[in-house]
Design a protein around this motif. Structure first.
Motif, PDB file in Angstrom:
ATOM      1  N   PHE A 170       0.811  -1.210   0.000  1.00 52.39           N
ATOM      2  CA  PHE A 170       0.000   0.000   0.000  1.00 52.39           C
ATOM      3  C   PHE A 170       0.847   1.264   0.000  1.00 52.39           C
ATOM      4  CE2 PHE A 170      -2.613  -3.372   1.676  1.00 52.39           C
ATOM      5  CZ  PHE A 170      -3.727  -3.264   0.857  1.00 52.39           C
ATOM      6  N   MET A 171       2.165   1.112  -0.236  1.00 53.29           N
ATOM      7  CA  MET A 171       3.024   2.279  -0.354  1.00 53.29           C
ATOM      8  C   MET A 171       2.883   2.964  -1.708  1.00 53.29           C
ATOM      9  SD  MET A 171       6.678   1.582   1.445  1.00 53.29           S
ATOM     10  CE  MET A 171       6.850   1.333   3.209  1.00 53.29           C
ATOM     11  N   ASN A 172       2.082   2.416  -2.605  1.00 58.61           N
ATOM     12  CA  ASN A 172       1.919   3.058  -3.903  1.00 58.61           C
ATOM     13  C   ASN A 172       0.838   4.129  -3.885  1.00 58.61           C
ATOM     14  OD1 ASN A 172      -0.221   1.305  -3.627  1.00 58.61           O
ATOM     15  ND2 ASN A 172      -0.306   0.786  -5.803  1.00 58.61           N
ATOM     16  N   CYS A 173       0.268   4.405  -2.729  1.00 55.04           N
ATOM     17  CA  CYS A 173      -0.747   5.445  -2.604  1.00 55.04           C
ATOM     18  C   CYS A 173      -0.170   6.794  -3.017  1.00 55.04           C
ATOM     19  CB  CYS A 173      -1.235   5.502  -1.160  1.00 55.04           C
ATOM     20  SG  CYS A 173      -2.274   6.914  -0.800  1.00 55.04           S
ATOM     21  N   ALA A 174      -0.948   7.578  -3.747  1.00 50.53           N
ATOM     22  CA  ALA A 174      -0.469   8.874  -4.236  1.00 50.53           C
ATOM     23  C   ALA A 174      -0.173   9.837  -3.096  1.00 50.53           C
ATOM     24  CB  ALA A 174      -1.503   9.478  -5.180  1.00 50.53           C
ATOM     25  N   ASP A 175      -0.781   9.630  -1.934  1.00 55.07           N
ATOM     26  CA  ASP A 175      -0.593  10.539  -0.807  1.00 55.07           C
ATOM     27  C   ASP A 175       0.333   9.953   0.250  1.00 55.07           C
ATOM     28  OD1 ASP A 175      -2.233  12.604  -1.779  1.00 55.07           O
ATOM     29  OD2 ASP A 175      -4.016  11.502  -1.169  1.00 55.07           O
ATOM     30  N   LEU A 176       1.229   9.072  -0.152  1.00 57.65           N
ATOM     31  CA  LEU A 176       2.199   8.517   0.783  1.00 57.65           C
ATOM     32  C   LEU A 176       3.168   9.602   1.242  1.00 57.65           C
ATOM     33  CD1 LEU A 176       3.496   5.982   2.126  1.00 57.65           C
ATOM     34  CD2 LEU A 176       4.985   5.883   0.138  1.00 57.65           C
ATOM     35  N   ASN A 177       3.482   9.585   2.517  1.00 54.80           N
ATOM     36  CA  ASN A 177       4.456  10.516   3.068  1.00 54.80           C
ATOM     37  C   ASN A 177       5.286   9.766   4.097  1.00 54.80           C
ATOM     38  OD1 ASN A 177       5.833  12.870   3.527  1.00 54.80           O
ATOM     39  ND2 ASN A 177       4.192  13.877   4.654  1.00 54.80           N
ATOM     40  N   PHE A 178       6.509  10.222   4.328  1.00 59.12           N
ATOM     41  CA  PHE A 178       7.339   9.590   5.347  1.00 59.12           C
ATOM     42  C   PHE A 178       8.267  10.624   5.958  1.00 59.12           C
ATOM     43  CE2 PHE A 178      10.137   9.356   1.701  1.00 59.12           C
ATOM     44  CZ  PHE A 178      11.416   9.478   2.220  1.00 59.12           C
ATOM     45  N   ALA A 179       8.813  10.292   7.129  1.00 61.87           N
ATOM     46  CA  ALA A 179       9.723  11.194   7.826  1.00 61.87           C
ATOM     47  C   ALA A 179      10.764  10.378   8.569  1.00 61.87           C
ATOM     48  CB  ALA A 179       8.957  12.094   8.797  1.00 61.87           C
ATOM     49  N   LEU A 180      11.967  10.929   8.653  1.00 60.91           N
ATOM     50  CA  LEU A 180      13.096  10.289   9.325  1.00 60.91           C
ATOM     51  C   LEU A 180      13.558  11.186  10.458  1.00 60.91           C
ATOM     52  CD1 LEU A 180      15.358   8.021   9.236  1.00 60.91           C
ATOM     53  CD2 LEU A 180      16.657   9.640   7.820  1.00 60.91           C
ATOM     54  N   SER A 181      13.778  10.610  11.641  1.00 61.72           N
ATOM     55  CA  SER A 181      14.265  11.412  12.762  1.00 61.72           C
ATOM     56  C   SER A 181      15.705  11.841  12.510  1.00 61.72           C
ATOM     57  CB  SER A 181      14.176  10.621  14.070  1.00 61.72           C
ATOM     58  OG  SER A 181      14.997   9.468  14.022  1.00 61.72           O
ATOM     59  N   ALA A 182      16.130  12.909  13.180  1.00 58.46           N
ATOM     60  CA  ALA A 182      17.465  13.460  12.957  1.00 58.46           C
ATOM     61  C   ALA A 182      18.564  12.473  13.319  1.00 58.46           C
ATOM     62  CB  ALA A 182      17.632  14.751  13.757  1.00 58.46           C
ATOM     63  N   ASP A 183      18.312  11.605  14.296  1.00 63.00           N
ATOM     64  CA  ASP A 183      19.333  10.630  14.678  1.00 63.00           C
ATOM     65  C   ASP A 183      19.321   9.392  13.788  1.00 63.00           C
ATOM     66  OD1 ASP A 183      17.062   9.321  15.529  1.00 63.00           O
ATOM     67  OD2 ASP A 183      17.575   9.353  17.660  1.00 63.00           O
ATOM     68  N   GLY A 184      18.384   9.341  12.822  1.00 54.41           N
ATOM     69  CA  GLY A 184      18.330   8.228  11.884  1.00 54.41           C
ATOM     70  C   GLY A 184      17.843   6.926  12.475  1.00 54.41           C
ATOM     71  N   MET A 185      17.180   6.985  13.627  1.00 58.04           N
ATOM     72  CA  MET A 185      16.789   5.766  14.330  1.00 58.04           C
ATOM     73  C   MET A 185      15.286   5.495  14.301  1.00 58.04           C
ATOM     74  SD  MET A 185      19.757   4.780  15.320  1.00 58.04           S
ATOM     75  CE  MET A 185      19.593   3.655  16.686  1.00 58.04           C
ATOM     76  N   THR A 186      14.496   6.471  13.873  1.00 59.39           N
ATOM     77  CA  THR A 186      13.045   6.309  13.792  1.00 59.39           C
ATOM     78  C   THR A 186      12.572   6.718  12.405  1.00 59.39           C
ATOM     79  OG1 THR A 186      12.775   6.796  16.155  1.00 59.39           O
ATOM     80  CG2 THR A 186      10.814   6.960  14.773  1.00 59.39           C
ATOM     81  N   LEU A 187      11.746   5.878  11.808  1.00 59.98           N
ATOM     82  CA  LEU A 187      11.211   6.116  10.470  1.00 59.98           C
ATOM     83  C   LEU A 187       9.708   5.910  10.528  1.00 59.98           C
ATOM     84  CD1 LEU A 187      11.672   6.481   7.364  1.00 59.98           C
ATOM     85  CD2 LEU A 187      11.944   3.993   7.251  1.00 59.98           C
ATOM     86  N   ILE A 188       8.945   6.887  10.053  1.00 59.87           N
ATOM     87  CA  ILE A 188       7.490   6.752  10.046  1.00 59.87           C
ATOM     88  C   ILE A 188       6.972   6.996   8.635  1.00 59.87           C
ATOM     89  CG2 ILE A 188       7.264   7.455  12.458  1.00 59.87           C
ATOM     90  CD1 ILE A 188       6.354  10.187  11.531  1.00 59.87           C
TER      91      ILE A 188
ATOM     92  N   SER B 206      11.504   1.461  14.135  1.00 57.97           N
ATOM     93  CA  SER B 206      12.653   1.834  14.954  1.00 57.97           C
ATOM     94  C   SER B 206      13.806   0.879  14.687  1.00 57.97           C
ATOM     95  CB  SER B 206      12.288   1.799  16.450  1.00 57.97           C
ATOM     96  OG  SER B 206      11.265   2.711  16.751  1.00 57.97           O
ATOM     97  N   ARG B 207      14.989   1.260  15.140  1.00 57.97           N
ATOM     98  CA  ARG B 207      16.150   0.373  15.094  1.00 57.97           C
ATOM     99  C   ARG B 207      17.122   0.781  16.190  1.00 57.97           C
ATOM    100  NH1 ARG B 207      19.369   2.105   9.538  1.00 57.97           N
ATOM    101  NH2 ARG B 207      19.522   4.345   9.934  1.00 57.97           N
ATOM    102  N   LYS B 208      18.065  -0.101  16.518  1.00 59.68           N
ATOM    103  CA  LYS B 208      18.966   0.129  17.641  1.00 59.68           C
ATOM    104  C   LYS B 208      20.252   0.838  17.234  1.00 59.68           C
ATOM    105  CE  LYS B 208      17.195  -3.831  20.236  1.00 59.68           C
ATOM    106  NZ  LYS B 208      17.528  -5.139  20.873  1.00 59.68           N
ATOM    107  N   SER B 209      20.687   0.656  15.991  1.00 57.00           N
ATOM    108  CA  SER B 209      21.874   1.350  15.495  1.00 57.00           C
ATOM    109  C   SER B 209      21.687   1.635  14.020  1.00 57.00           C
ATOM    110  CB  SER B 209      23.142   0.520  15.718  1.00 57.00           C
ATOM    111  OG  SER B 209      23.245  -0.512  14.760  1.00 57.00           O
TER     112      SER B 209
END
Length: 205
Positions: A135-153, A173-176
């Motif tokens: 379902f990532m092919n939706c035309a209104d898909l959006n995403f954001a990455l935290s400044a530390d590179g450890m959280t992705l939404i 999330s990830r640990k490193s």
């Protein structure tokens, strides 16, 4: 076929912005060059997207410099995998320029988020993970990455295509920075409200 031209400006002594450098997509055989442009916090790394390149396979280009007084030099080209991937149509980079996330979206199939980390010694990016979702092919898909590179939404604000009958935002999330992201939580919206249409995340996630 239309390409694109990216202008880089800086302040002069009169506090006016003047063009400092041109980067022309023609030089890189790129189409739709400059559709998305991102700059690292210290202004030493620049990414330029060209999602219509190579029959819409897509690519984005990395340019670097050591000092702010220098012009950017080409460093690396990262390519999509298949025709009509539109790879690089959206790109997010961590402020230190060591993590890059790029979106590809197949209009008739699925989309993917590609997570890259930068090699400290050589300065080149390598693929850490490919996050896929039908379902990532939706035309209104959006995403954001935290400044530390450890959280992705990411969120797909298209209720009619959602498997749950409503929009969702997925939190990874990830640990490193060398680890893969794992799904930590899913936030559900209500039917028809385009939940997740715009996203942002704090610096520490």
């Amino acid at each position: 076929t239309a390409t694109g031209l990216v202008e880089i400006s800086r302040l002069n002594l009169n506090l006016d912005f003047v063009v400092f450098q041109y980067i022309d997509g023609v030089d890189y055989m790129a189409v739709d060059f400059g559709s998305d442009v991102k700059l690292s916090a210290d202004s030493t790394m620049l990414t330029i997207s060209a999602p219509l390149t190579d029959k819409k396979t897509g690519a984005f280009f990395v340019f670097c410099r050591d000092k702010l007084s220098q012009t950017f030099a080409f460093q690396q080209r990262l390519n999509g995998e298949e025709e009509r991937d539109y790879f690089g149509m959206l790109v997010s980079i961590a402020p230190d320029g060591l993590v890059v996330v790029a979106l590809s979206r197949r209009w008739t199939d699925s989309g993917s988020l590609y997570v890259f980390s930068r090699n400290h010694l050589e300065g080149y990016f390598f693929l850490v993970q490919k996050v896929e979702n039908q379902f990532m092919n939706c035309a209104d898909l959006n995403f954001a990455l935290s400044a530390d590179g450890m959280t992705l939404i990411y969120g797909a604000a298209c209720s009619i295509n959602s498997p749950w009958g409503k929009d969702v935002v997925s939190i990874y999330s990830r640990k490193s920075r060398n680890d893969e992201f794992y799904l930590q939580q899913r936030l559900d919206g209500k039917e028809g409200e385009y939940f997740g249409y715009q996203l942002d995340v704090s610096s520490c996630g």
